[in-house]
Design an enzyme around this catalytic site. Structure first.
Site, PDB file in Angstrom:
ATOM      1  N   ASP A  24      19.612  39.843  -3.695  1.00  0.00           N
ATOM      2  CA  ASP A  24      18.548  39.426  -2.784  1.00  0.00           C
ATOM      3  C   ASP A  24      17.203  39.450  -3.499  1.00  0.00           C
ATOM      4  O   ASP A  24      16.997  40.215  -4.428  1.00  0.00           O
ATOM      5  CB  ASP A  24      18.529  40.366  -1.560  1.00  0.00           C
ATOM      6  CG  ASP A  24      17.786  39.746  -0.386  1.00  0.00           C
ATOM      7  OD1 ASP A  24      17.511  38.531  -0.416  1.00  0.00           O
ATOM      8  OD2 ASP A  24      17.471  40.483   0.574  1.00  0.00           O
ATOM      9  N   ASN A  72      23.142  31.481   5.957  1.00  0.00           N
ATOM     10  CA  ASN A  72      22.223  30.819   5.012  1.00  0.00           C
ATOM     11  C   ASN A  72      22.161  29.290   5.154  1.00  0.00           C
ATOM     12  O   ASN A  72      21.289  28.645   4.565  1.00  0.00           O
ATOM     13  CB  ASN A  72      22.557  31.188   3.553  1.00  0.00           C
ATOM     14  CG  ASN A  72      22.158  32.610   3.191  1.00  0.00           C
ATOM     15  OD1 ASN A  72      22.786  33.254   2.356  1.00  0.00           O
ATOM     16  ND2 ASN A  72      21.110  33.130   3.814  1.00  0.00           N
TER      17      ASN A  72
END
Ligand code: IPE
Ligand code: IPE
Ligand code: MG
Length: 293
Positions: A24, A72
């Protein structure tokens, strides 16, 4: 501690069998450099190659990396397409994995993927199918809740077809219906970028994992940062083993002084280790609680 020193220490201990990573911070890494988010993904893909290489040379048996979640898809189309392109590039390089005897497997749903993306993923899976060194699992279009729902549906189907009775359903049967069938549970979960949440990753498989958060953005997560995370994990595991040993000899229960002391030591170490890392407000509160006990 220097990179080489850390490496020597961790190589002399029992390494985690299964490491999982929530990569991330690609976007923020790029933003900090006044660059588009895609630049962060490009850099992040390079870091991924590096971590795969290091994991296999350390002798890690399973590495699972979360690269694209079912959530996502809601990102801008240009960004999604860029990530798809990066994955295709990664899969084109299957020879690199074969050279290192790494088996590749995608976990997640292939159904929603474009045919060319799916094809490159399946090519890499097939080409590396006979490798028996490390297994590299790419969590792609993956969501843990979806995985659990799918497993439930598969089990219901087996019951409906009289291949299974309700009484036979247990944890082993359930695990066999997950994407991670035959893969051992996660020992160490790492999340980069300072976020302290799981974001629908491997909910079942991390039941007993040690979790390490680091503020470092994924594109900056290199060899040293990786060794540091493993070092911290090994330290925590040793503390736990010590606590169990002392506790067994004393034949005490969890409310013993020894337990409180070990807990203080563990929490203190987390605070020290994270001092230039994650703000540890809650951990300070816990220390106060235990010290006043
Ligand atoms: C992780 O980085 C990569 C993916 C989720 C695909 P992000 O893209 O989430 O980067 P941040 O969190 O916005 O900085
Ligand atoms: C988690 O990162 C998912 C992946 C690493 C693929 P996100 O950046 O998508 O997660 P949230 O939205 O911050 O929870
Ligand atoms: Mg993110």
């Amino acid at each position: 501690m220097k990179k080489e020193e850390l490496k020597t220490i961790i190589l002399n201990k029992k390494l985690p069998t299964h490491i999982a990573i929530i990569l991330d911070g690609n976007g923020r890494w790029a933003k900090k450099r006044l660059m588009p988010r895609t630049f962060g993904h490009q850099k992040g893909a390079k870091t991924l190659q590096e971590i795969i290489r290091i994991s296999s040379s350390l002798g890690i048996k399973y590495l699972t990396v979360f690269a694209f979640s079912t959530e996502n898809w809601s990102r801008p189309l240009e960004e999604v397409n860029f990530i798809m392109k990066e994955v295709k590039n990664l899969c084109k390089d299957y020879q690199k994995l074969i050279n290192r005897n790494i088996k590749f497997k995608m976990i997640g749903s292939k159904e929603e993927l474009a045919p060319d993306v799916r094809e490159s993923i399946e090519t890499m899976e097939n080409k590396t199918a006979n490798c028996d060194g490390m297994t590299f699992l790419l969590a792609f279009n993956y969501g843990a809740k979806q995985e659990i729902v799918n497993a439930t549906k598969k089990i219901c189907e087996q019951v409906k077809n009289n291949n299974l009775t309700i009484n036979e359903i247990d944890e082993t049967i359930f695990e066999k219906n997950l994407y991670t069938k035959d893969i051992p549970p996660v020992d160490l979960l790492i999340r980069t970028s300072g976020e302290m949440r799981i974001s629908n990753f491997l909910l079942w498989q991390i039941a007993y994992a040690e979790i390490i958060f680091t503020k470092v953005y994924w594109p900056d997560f290199h060899e040293k940062e990786f060794y540091e995370a493993i070092y911290e994990y090994l330290d925590v595991i040793e503390d736990l083993a010590d606590w169990r040993k002392v506790n067994e000899t004393k034949n005490n229960n969890r409310s013993s002084d020894v337990y409180n002391l070990c807990t203080i030591i563990r929490i203190r170490r987390l605070v020290f280790n994270c001092s230039n890392n994650v703000p540890c407000l809650f951990r300070h509160i816990w220390i106060d609680k235990y010290v006043s006990n």
